[in-house]
Design a protein around this motif. Structure first.
Motif, PDB file in Angstrom:
ATOM      1  N   LEU A  59       0.824  -1.199   0.000  1.00 37.66           N
ATOM      2  CA  LEU A  59       0.000   0.000   0.000  1.00 37.66           C
ATOM      3  C   LEU A  59       0.864   1.257   0.000  1.00 37.66           C
ATOM      4  O   LEU A  59       0.586   2.216  -0.727  1.00 37.66           O
ATOM      5  CB  LEU A  59      -0.938  -0.009   1.211  1.00 37.66           C
ATOM      6  CG  LEU A  59      -1.932   1.135   1.286  1.00 37.66           C
ATOM      7  CD1 LEU A  59      -2.879   1.096   0.090  1.00 37.66           C
ATOM      8  CD2 LEU A  59      -2.714   1.084   2.586  1.00 37.66           C
ATOM      9  N   ALA A  60       1.935   1.230   0.780  1.00 39.49           N
ATOM     10  CA  ALA A  60       2.833   2.378   0.821  1.00 39.49           C
ATOM     11  C   ALA A  60       3.520   2.577  -0.523  1.00 39.49           C
ATOM     12  O   ALA A  60       3.666   3.711  -0.998  1.00 39.49           O
ATOM     13  CB  ALA A  60       3.867   2.196   1.923  1.00 39.49           C
ATOM     14  N   LEU A  61       3.935   1.489  -1.147  1.00 36.23           N
ATOM     15  CA  LEU A  61       4.555   1.602  -2.465  1.00 36.23           C
ATOM     16  C   LEU A  61       3.569   2.087  -3.519  1.00 36.23           C
ATOM     17  O   LEU A  61       3.927   2.858  -4.416  1.00 36.23           O
ATOM     18  CB  LEU A  61       5.151   0.258  -2.877  1.00 36.23           C
ATOM     19  CG  LEU A  61       6.412  -0.169  -2.136  1.00 36.23           C
ATOM     20  CD1 LEU A  61       6.827  -1.571  -2.558  1.00 36.23           C
ATOM     21  CD2 LEU A  61       7.531   0.812  -2.385  1.00 36.23           C
ATOM     22  N   ALA A  62       2.312   1.665  -3.398  1.00 39.41           N
ATOM     23  CA  ALA A  62       1.287   2.126  -4.343  1.00 39.41           C
ATOM     24  C   ALA A  62       1.065   3.622  -4.197  1.00 39.41           C
ATOM     25  O   ALA A  62       0.959   4.343  -5.198  1.00 39.41           O
ATOM     26  CB  ALA A  62      -0.014   1.367  -4.118  1.00 39.41           C
ATOM     27  N   PHE A  63       1.000   4.107  -2.974  1.00 36.77           N
ATOM     28  CA  PHE A  63       0.820   5.543  -2.760  1.00 36.77           C
ATOM     29  C   PHE A  63       2.043   6.336  -3.230  1.00 36.77           C
ATOM     30  O   PHE A  63       1.913   7.422  -3.777  1.00 36.77           O
ATOM     31  CB  PHE A  63       0.525   5.848  -1.300  1.00 36.77           C
ATOM     32  CG  PHE A  63      -0.878   5.498  -0.887  1.00 36.77           C
ATOM     33  CD1 PHE A  63      -1.943   5.692  -1.745  1.00 36.77           C
ATOM     34  CD2 PHE A  63      -1.123   4.975   0.361  1.00 36.77           C
ATOM     35  CE1 PHE A  63      -3.236   5.377  -1.378  1.00 36.77           C
ATOM     36  CE2 PHE A  63      -2.408   4.657   0.755  1.00 36.77           C
ATOM     37  CZ  PHE A  63      -3.472   4.862  -0.121  1.00 36.77           C
ATOM     38  N   LEU A  64       3.223   5.783  -3.016  1.00 42.10           N
ATOM     39  CA  LEU A  64       4.443   6.436  -3.478  1.00 42.10           C
ATOM     40  C   LEU A  64       4.460   6.526  -5.004  1.00 42.10           C
ATOM     41  O   LEU A  64       4.770   7.578  -5.578  1.00 42.10           O
ATOM     42  CB  LEU A  64       5.683   5.678  -2.985  1.00 42.10           C
ATOM     43  CG  LEU A  64       7.029   6.228  -3.441  1.00 42.10           C
ATOM     44  CD1 LEU A  64       7.266   7.602  -2.861  1.00 42.10           C
ATOM     45  CD2 LEU A  64       8.136   5.274  -3.057  1.00 42.10           C
ATOM     46  N   ALA A  65       4.118   5.437  -5.665  1.00 36.62           N
ATOM     47  CA  ALA A  65       4.082   5.434  -7.129  1.00 36.62           C
ATOM     48  C   ALA A  65       3.007   6.382  -7.652  1.00 36.62           C
ATOM     49  O   ALA A  65       3.218   7.083  -8.652  1.00 36.62           O
ATOM     50  CB  ALA A  65       3.821   4.018  -7.640  1.00 36.62           C
ATOM     51  N   ALA A  66       1.861   6.437  -6.985  1.00 40.55           N
ATOM     52  CA  ALA A  66       0.800   7.365  -7.402  1.00 40.55           C
ATOM     53  C   ALA A  66       1.257   8.813  -7.238  1.00 40.55           C
ATOM     54  O   ALA A  66       0.990   9.651  -8.104  1.00 40.55           O
ATOM     55  CB  ALA A  66      -0.458   7.115  -6.595  1.00 40.55           C
ATOM     56  N   GLY A  67       1.943   9.091  -6.162  1.00 38.46           N
ATOM     57  CA  GLY A  67       2.454  10.448  -5.945  1.00 38.46           C
ATOM     58  C   GLY A  67       3.485  10.840  -6.986  1.00 38.46           C
ATOM     59  O   GLY A  67       3.473  11.962  -7.501  1.00 38.46           O
ATOM     60  N   LEU A  68       4.385   9.917  -7.301  1.00 29.94           N
ATOM     61  CA  LEU A  68       5.389  10.207  -8.329  1.00 29.94           C
ATOM     62  C   LEU A  68       4.747  10.370  -9.710  1.00 29.94           C
ATOM     63  O   LEU A  68       5.113  11.273 -10.466  1.00 29.94           O
ATOM     64  CB  LEU A  68       6.437   9.097  -8.363  1.00 29.94           C
ATOM     65  CG  LEU A  68       7.392   9.041  -7.175  1.00 29.94           C
ATOM     66  CD1 LEU A  68       8.290   7.816  -7.276  1.00 29.94           C
ATOM     67  CD2 LEU A  68       8.216  10.300  -7.097  1.00 29.94           C
ATOM     68  N   GLY A  69       3.795   9.513 -10.029  1.00 32.03           N
ATOM     69  CA  GLY A  69       3.108   9.627 -11.311  1.00 32.03           C
ATOM     70  C   GLY A  69       2.328  10.921 -11.429  1.00 32.03           C
ATOM     71  O   GLY A  69       2.342  11.582 -12.478  1.00 32.03           O
ATOM     72  N   ALA A  70       1.653  11.312 -10.351  1.00 37.23           N
ATOM     73  CA  ALA A  70       0.906  12.566 -10.359  1.00 37.23           C
ATOM     74  C   ALA A  70       1.849  13.757 -10.505  1.00 37.23           C
ATOM     75  O   ALA A  70       1.571  14.689 -11.265  1.00 37.23           O
ATOM     76  CB  ALA A  70       0.085  12.693  -9.079  1.00 37.23           C
ATOM     77  N   GLY A  71       2.965  13.711  -9.806  1.00 37.75           N
ATOM     78  CA  GLY A  71       3.947  14.800  -9.912  1.00 37.75           C
ATOM     79  C   GLY A  71       4.520  14.922 -11.306  1.00 37.75           C
ATOM     80  O   GLY A  71       4.661  16.034 -11.838  1.00 37.75           O
ATOM     81  N   LEU A  72       4.837  13.793 -11.912  1.00 36.44           N
ATOM     82  CA  LEU A  72       5.375  13.831 -13.272  1.00 36.44           C
ATOM     83  C   LEU A  72       4.344  14.341 -14.278  1.00 36.44           C
ATOM     84  O   LEU A  72       4.687  15.077 -15.209  1.00 36.44           O
ATOM     85  CB  LEU A  72       5.867  12.442 -13.686  1.00 36.44           C
ATOM     86  CG  LEU A  72       7.155  11.978 -13.023  1.00 36.44           C
ATOM     87  CD1 LEU A  72       7.460  10.531 -13.411  1.00 36.44           C
ATOM     88  CD2 LEU A  72       8.309  12.874 -13.412  1.00 36.44           C
ATOM     89  N   SER A  73       3.098  13.970 -14.091  1.00 36.36           N
ATOM     90  CA  SER A  73       2.076  14.459 -15.018  1.00 36.36           C
ATOM     91  C   SER A  73       1.865  15.966 -14.861  1.00 36.36           C
ATOM     92  O   SER A  73       1.670  16.676 -15.851  1.00 36.36           O
ATOM     93  CB  SER A  73       0.762  13.703 -14.832  1.00 36.36           C
ATOM     94  OG  SER A  73       0.200  13.980 -13.580  1.00 36.36           O
ATOM     95  N   ILE A  74       1.934  16.471 -13.644  1.00 30.88           N
ATOM     96  CA  ILE A  74       1.793  17.910 -13.417  1.00 30.88           C
ATOM     97  C   ILE A  74       2.977  18.668 -14.005  1.00 30.88           C
ATOM     98  O   ILE A  74       2.815  19.721 -14.628  1.00 30.88           O
ATOM     99  CB  ILE A  74       1.657  18.209 -11.907  1.00 30.88           C
ATOM    100  CG1 ILE A  74       0.367  17.633 -11.365  1.00 30.88           C
ATOM    101  CG2 ILE A  74       1.734  19.701 -11.629  1.00 30.88           C
ATOM    102  CD1 ILE A  74      -0.885  18.258 -11.929  1.00 30.88           C
ATOM    103  N   ILE A  75       4.178  18.126 -13.835  1.00 30.57           N
ATOM    104  CA  ILE A  75       5.364  18.770 -14.408  1.00 30.57           C
ATOM    105  C   ILE A  75       5.265  18.795 -15.935  1.00 30.57           C
ATOM    106  O   ILE A  75       5.574  19.801 -16.573  1.00 30.57           O
ATOM    107  CB  ILE A  75       6.651  18.058 -13.937  1.00 30.57           C
ATOM    108  CG1 ILE A  75       6.891  18.354 -12.460  1.00 30.57           C
ATOM    109  CG2 ILE A  75       7.857  18.496 -14.763  1.00 30.57           C
ATOM    110  CD1 ILE A  75       8.003  17.540 -11.844  1.00 30.57           C
ATOM    111  N   GLY A  76       4.825  17.688 -16.519  1.00 31.05           N
ATOM    112  CA  GLY A  76       4.664  17.648 -17.972  1.00 31.05           C
ATOM    113  C   GLY A  76       3.643  18.655 -18.466  1.00 31.05           C
ATOM    114  O   GLY A  76       3.847  19.320 -19.493  1.00 31.05           O
TER     115      GLY A  76
END
Length: 76
Positions: A4-21
């Motif tokens: 669950l922690a890894l899923a939230f970490l991956a979701a946070g990184l994916g969301a951050g990358l999409s916002i940066i893009g």
């Protein structure tokens, strides 16, 4: 770390990358629109309209990416 922690970490990184893009895309879009308006001031209204439509499409794709990240994180 749990799954669950890894899923939230991956979701946070994916969301951050999409916002940066999205920020980079809209920044390049605005720079190109300003350049075009500077070259052709009479077409400013048409350029602005096209820029707003393109920015909305970028924001829509970013929102879709954020929703996918959140859904994948909560699916675990």
């Amino acid at each position: 770390m749990t799954n669950l922690a890894l899923a939230f970490l991956a979701a946070g990184l994916g969301a951050g990358l999409s916002i940066i893009g999205a920020a980079l895309g809209i920044g390049k879009l605005a720079a190109a629109a300003m350049d075009a308006t500077g070259r052709q001031p009479a077409a400013g209204g048409d350029i602005r309209t096209t820029m707003i439509i393109a920015a909305a499409l970028i924001e829509g794709a970013t929102l879709f990416a954020l929703v996918v990240c959140i859904l994948l994180a909560t699916k675990v």
